[in-house]
Design an enzyme around this catalytic site. Structure first.
Site, PDB file in Angstrom:
ATOM      1  N   LYS A 106     -18.455 -15.025   3.552  1.00  0.00           N
ATOM      2  CA  LYS A 106     -19.840 -14.833   3.988  1.00  0.00           C
ATOM      3  C   LYS A 106     -20.749 -14.189   2.970  1.00  0.00           C
ATOM      4  CE  LYS A 106     -18.614 -13.846   8.779  1.00  0.00           C
ATOM      5  NZ  LYS A 106     -18.460 -12.585   9.485  1.00  0.00           N
ATOM      6  N   GLY A 150     -13.693  -3.314   0.235  1.00  0.00           N
ATOM      7  CA  GLY A 150     -15.054  -2.804   0.435  1.00  0.00           C
ATOM      8  C   GLY A 150     -15.418  -1.713  -0.555  1.00  0.00           C
ATOM      9  N   ARG A 163       0.822  -1.215   0.000  1.00  0.00           N
ATOM     10  CA  ARG A 163       0.000   0.000   0.000  1.00  0.00           C
ATOM     11  C   ARG A 163       0.858   1.268   0.000  1.00  0.00           C
ATOM     12  NH1 ARG A 163      -4.720  -2.094   3.971  1.00  0.00           N
ATOM     13  NH2 ARG A 163      -6.141  -2.764   2.340  1.00  0.00           N
ATOM     14  N   GLY A 181      -8.886  -8.454  -0.394  1.00  0.00           N
ATOM     15  CA  GLY A 181      -7.568  -8.739   0.161  1.00  0.00           C
ATOM     16  C   GLY A 181      -7.125 -10.177  -0.059  1.00  0.00           C
TER      17      GLY A 181
HETATM   18  P1  ADP Z   1     -11.687 -11.231   0.024  1.00  0.00           P
HETATM   19  O1  ADP Z   1     -10.702 -10.782   1.076  1.00  0.00           O
HETATM   20  O2  ADP Z   1     -10.984 -11.585  -1.259  1.00  0.00           O
HETATM   21  O3  ADP Z   1     -12.814 -10.274  -0.165  1.00  0.00           O
HETATM   22  P2  ADP Z   1     -13.166 -12.822   1.902  1.00  0.00           P
HETATM   23  O4  ADP Z   1     -12.491 -12.131   3.026  1.00  0.00           O
HETATM   24  O5  ADP Z   1     -14.613 -12.570   1.683  1.00  0.00           O
HETATM   25  O6  ADP Z   1     -12.355 -12.603   0.542  1.00  0.00           O
HETATM   26  O7  ADP Z   1     -13.056 -14.389   2.099  1.00  0.00           O
HETATM   27  C1  ADP Z   1     -11.828 -15.050   2.246  1.00  0.00           C
HETATM   28  C2  ADP Z   1     -11.929 -16.138   3.254  1.00  0.00           C
HETATM   29  O8  ADP Z   1     -12.973 -17.049   2.949  1.00  0.00           O
HETATM   30  C3  ADP Z   1     -10.661 -16.954   3.309  1.00  0.00           C
HETATM   31  O9  ADP Z   1     -10.077 -16.830   4.582  1.00  0.00           O
HETATM   32  C4  ADP Z   1     -11.126 -18.367   3.031  1.00  0.00           C
HETATM   33  O10 ADP Z   1     -10.475 -19.332   3.826  1.00  0.00           O
HETATM   34  C5  ADP Z   1     -12.603 -18.316   3.396  1.00  0.00           C
HETATM   35  N1  ADP Z   1     -13.335 -19.389   2.755  1.00  0.00           N
HETATM   36  C6  ADP Z   1     -13.453 -19.610   1.430  1.00  0.00           C
HETATM   37  N2  ADP Z   1     -14.149 -20.754   1.199  1.00  0.00           N
HETATM   38  C7  ADP Z   1     -14.454 -21.263   2.411  1.00  0.00           C
HETATM   39  C8  ADP Z   1     -15.146 -22.443   2.838  1.00  0.00           C
HETATM   40  N3  ADP Z   1     -15.628 -23.307   1.967  1.00  0.00           N
HETATM   41  N4  ADP Z   1     -15.292 -22.643   4.174  1.00  0.00           N
HETATM   42  C9  ADP Z   1     -14.773 -21.762   5.069  1.00  0.00           C
HETATM   43  N5  ADP Z   1     -14.120 -20.645   4.715  1.00  0.00           N
HETATM   44  C10 ADP Z   1     -13.949 -20.404   3.404  1.00  0.00           C
HETATM   45 MG    MG Z   2     -10.792 -10.899   3.273  1.00  0.00          MG
END
Ligand code: ADP
Ligand code: MG
Length: 395
Positions: free
Chosen positions: A202, A376, A41, A353
């Site tokens: 989620k 976000g 960053r 991230g």
């Molecule tokens: P990003 O940071 O790219 O927006 P998120 O923070 O929403 O992504 O999600 C990433 C997390 O989701 C990771 O830590 C990953 O382990 C978790 N994850 C992905 N698939 C599963 C799953 N099937 N069960 C539990 N956790 C999961």
């Molecule tokens: Mg994340």
């Protein structure tokens, strides 16, 4: 969309030499025992800072770091960042121990043309996140020119991103913010087909973007833990997978929205399943998730289907890993999507991230059109929402 003045426009309008240019940057990097970890960053905002310093501006940089809850907390000090920033810029950076008040004012007064100062964490003052008008005035008192280069906080109406902006006579978007807006706009006005791949932890984090993209994307492919909430909504077995019971109805609404708009939503047709969420646990591929097992990744057939859609895309937007990619044996789905995006001729934008971490770990970063630094903020932008930090710059 009204125009946001760029740095080019700012620099060509009137000289900034000797002017106090306040740069809101996103220097929210991990620090431990006074040392900066990943400095991505900081590097991302260097072009803006270099251009302003070379133009003879007195550059005052401000940022937040972590969640200090409105009080000074040494654990969240930007002092280590000043040191790293100085190394990367190859010039001294004056660290100012408070972002407002006498200390800040006198440091800014002493700053020479072409000099750079970094103010202490904005969030050491609770007024920052409250967008308090008095605090905004105190920040604005430090500036003749305001430049926002902090895309990651552009979706927040805080004193340093929104409140102070109208109080400074000249404003502009920094190069990083400008690049983010330019590339993310492609998702709003896509070359079709627009294929969106959404995953991650989620449904509840991403419900609004799911709803928006369900109606706008030609194909919305869903993976990650959120897929199981969707499968539950379809009445499919989910075993012990992470299902958000409170959001099954949201998932149903997203499915209906897509159907109503004549768009396609793809859900996994096979899964990598394990008995628990750990590296040393046996796993296998299943068409249906058995009782007592949980889904940890999309299966190979699903990965092939999603990859094929990505290959046919004109524009791809990806946010959120397809599985628990932190564990090697559950990372194949995420890897397959990342490789398909890298190989695709489509304009591609990746945000989030963890998704960025996955792409970079595979060394594919340079083959994606745009890696968005703001998780976000990028999700809000692709929904078509107005970001307060961007709206404040529109004149
Ligand atoms: P990003 O940071 O790219 O927006 P998120 O923070 O929403 O992504 O999600 C990433 C997390 O989701 C990771 O830590 C990953 O382990 C978790 N994850 C992905 N698939 C599963 C799953 N099937 N069960 C539990 N956790 C999961
Ligand atoms: Mg994340």
């Amino acid at each position: 969309m009204a125009a946001v003045p760029s740095l080019d426009q700012l620099l060509s309008q009137a000289p900034v030499r000797g002017q106090r240019v306040f740069v809101r940057a996103d220097l929210n990097v991990p620090t431990k025992n006074g040392v900066v970890g990943d400095d991505t960053r900081i590097r991302a905002t260097l072009p803006t800072l270099r251009r302003l310093a070379s133009a003879g501006a007195r550059v005052i940089v401000a940022s937040h770091l972590g969640r200090p809850k409105g009080k000074a907390d040494p654990q969240y000090s930007l002092a280590p960042v000043a040191k790293r920033l100085s190394e990367l810029l190859g010039m001294p950076v004056v660290f100012v121990p408070d972002c407002v008040g006498a200390a800040a004012e006198s440091a800014v007064e002493k700053l020479p043309s072409g000099g750079v100062a970094l103010l202490e964490n904005l969030r050491f003052h609770a007024e920052e996140e409250k967008n308090d008008p008095t605090f905004a005035r105190r920040l604005a008192a430090l500036a003749d020119v305001y430049v926002n280069d902090a895309f990651g906080t552009a979706h927040r109406a805080h004193a340093s991103t929104a409140g102070m902006v109208g109080l400074v006579p000249r404003v502009a978007a920094g190069d990083l913010l400008q690049a983010e807006l330019q590339h993310l706009r492609v998702v709003l006005e896509p070359i079709r087909p627009l294929v969106c791949v959404l995953g991650g932890a989620k449904v509840s984090d991403k419900i609004a973007v799911l709803e928006a993209l369900a109606e706008r994307a030609d194909v919305l492919a869903i993976g990650g833990a959120m897929a199981y909430t969707f499968l539950r909504a379809e009445g499919e077995p989910t075993g012990s997978s992470r299902v958000e019971e409170d959001h099954v109805s949201d998932a149903r609404r997203v499915l209906q929205a897509a159907a109503g708009a004549g768009r396609r939503i793809l859900l996994p047709v096979d899964h990598v399943v394990a008995e628990k969420l750990s590296a040393d646990t046996p796993s296998r591929v299943a068409k249906q998730i058995p009782d007592g097992w949980l889904g940890v990744d999309i299966g190979p057939e699903t990965a092939a289907i999603y990859a094929a859609e990505v290959r046919k895309a004109g524009t791809v937007f990806w946010n959120g890993p397809m599985g628990v990619f932190e564990i090697e044996s559950f990372a194949k789905g995420t890897e397959a999507v990342a490789r398909a995006i890298a190989d695709s001729k489509a304009v591609s934008v990746v945000g989030g991230g963890d998704s960025l971490a996955a792409v970079n770990k595979l060394g594919l970063g340079s083959r994606v059109t745009h890696l968005s630094t703001g998780g976000g903020a990028s999700l809000e932008f692709v929904q078509g929402l107005t970001l307060p930090g961007v709206a404040a710059l529109e004149r």
